[in-house]
Write a protein that holds these residues in place. Sequence first.
Motif, PDB file in Angstrom:
ATOM      1  N   ALA A   8       4.448 -21.491  22.856  1.00 30.45           N
ATOM      2  CA  ALA A   8       5.835 -21.321  22.423  1.00 30.45           C
ATOM      3  C   ALA A   8       5.920 -20.833  20.983  1.00 30.45           C
ATOM      4  N   VAL A   9       4.985 -21.283  20.127  1.00 32.96           N
ATOM      5  CA  VAL A   9       5.008 -20.917  18.708  1.00 32.96           C
ATOM      6  C   VAL A   9       3.610 -20.516  18.277  1.00 32.96           C
ATOM      7  N   THR A  57      11.416 -15.725  24.922  1.00 33.51           N
ATOM      8  CA  THR A  57      10.841 -16.849  24.170  1.00 33.51           C
ATOM      9  C   THR A  57      10.819 -18.083  25.054  1.00 33.51           C
ATOM     10  N   THR A  76      10.033 -22.562  24.924  1.00 37.80           N
ATOM     11  CA  THR A  76       9.887 -23.749  24.082  1.00 37.80           C
ATOM     12  C   THR A  76       8.951 -24.716  24.771  1.00 37.80           C
ATOM     13  N   ALA A  77       8.493 -25.662  23.994  1.00 36.84           N
ATOM     14  CA  ALA A  77       7.552 -26.640  24.546  1.00 36.84           C
ATOM     15  C   ALA A  77       8.184 -27.479  25.631  1.00 36.84           C
ATOM     16  N   ASN A  78       9.507 -27.561  25.616  1.00 38.99           N
ATOM     17  CA  ASN A  78      10.199 -28.367  26.621  1.00 38.99           C
ATOM     18  C   ASN A  78      10.505 -27.586  27.902  1.00 38.99           C
ATOM     19  N   ASP A  79      10.243 -26.272  27.890  1.00 38.73           N
ATOM     20  CA  ASP A  79      10.531 -25.462  29.080  1.00 38.73           C
ATOM     21  C   ASP A  79       9.479 -25.734  30.150  1.00 38.73           C
ATOM     22  N   ALA A 118       8.480 -19.043  16.385  1.00 45.29           N
ATOM     23  CA  ALA A 118       8.652 -18.790  17.821  1.00 45.29           C
ATOM     24  C   ALA A 118       8.012 -17.456  18.209  1.00 45.29           C
ATOM     25  N   LYS A 143      11.118 -21.635  32.921  1.00 40.69           N
ATOM     26  CA  LYS A 143      12.280 -20.966  32.338  1.00 40.69           C
ATOM     27  C   LYS A 143      12.630 -19.742  33.154  1.00 40.69           C
TER      28      LYS A 143
END
Length: 295
Positions: free
Chosen positions: A14-15, A46, A48-51, A21, A54
């Motif tokens: 994610a980053v 993009t 995120t770590a919570n995806d 990002a 997606k």
Amino acid sequence: VNFRGLRAVDAVDAVDADGNALQYYIVETSPAPGYKADTTAYGPYTVTANDQEKPITFNGSNTLYNDVETGDLKLSKTQAGTKKSGDDQLKFSFSVKITPANAAMAVNGLTFTGSDGKTYVSTGASNGSFVLKDTSGNEPTVGVGQTLTFQDLPAGQYSVSETGVIPSTAGEFQSSSSNASGTISDDATPTAAFINTRMEHKGKLTLTKKVRPAGSGDSGEALSGVVFTIKDAAGNTVGTMHESPAGSGVYVSDDLACETQDSSSRWYDNYTVYEDVPAGTYRSDGATGTIKLGT
């Protein structure tokens, strides 16, 4: 191709190392056989770590479509060597076999346009291949000095073979070719080139010249020194006779063309032999004759 999404935990970060990002683009690198690649770079995306999963879209849709890859194939026909009157009006038939890279395209009933204005149909589909025939069920034909291009064939392999001459009574031809098999793609138009050479059928005339017995000194012996001329059916002089061996009274012609075929598949043509100069003090009996070679 249907993309449902990317999972951050097992596909991408994610980053970056500084916590920035990351952006991702999706580009197709290898299409399925027989399809064109979609070279569009879709993104940026993009995660995120919570995806966990997606959903992403491509121009407002989550489905991408690939176009079928197609290409053209050209046939050409030329004639080398000796030509007879009317040869430029002859047609030659061909078997054109297509093996699509996409096996789903190896079916009957597909239609393709030829540069001769005809519609050609995929027929006889079997084992991943089909052959092209016109809407009357006839094989494609190409005339001497002509070409025929099939447009928008499915990408894959092709194989072309010459099957005959029209009309079938036109004679025998020896065929050679280049690029008779190869690859169909959207970046080039291969040419399957066929060259025909008329097969020459030749024969010789043989006759024996003797003295007609007229007295005690004339016993029908061989007569040397006679000059003959050979003419074809149109009256053109095409050769002479040569005594062989010398003094034998046996005369043999040069090779003469035999380009007509009879019902027994024998090749022949008609020639007339004229005695021009009799030997010595003998007179010619005035006989001429038409001789059919091959009989």
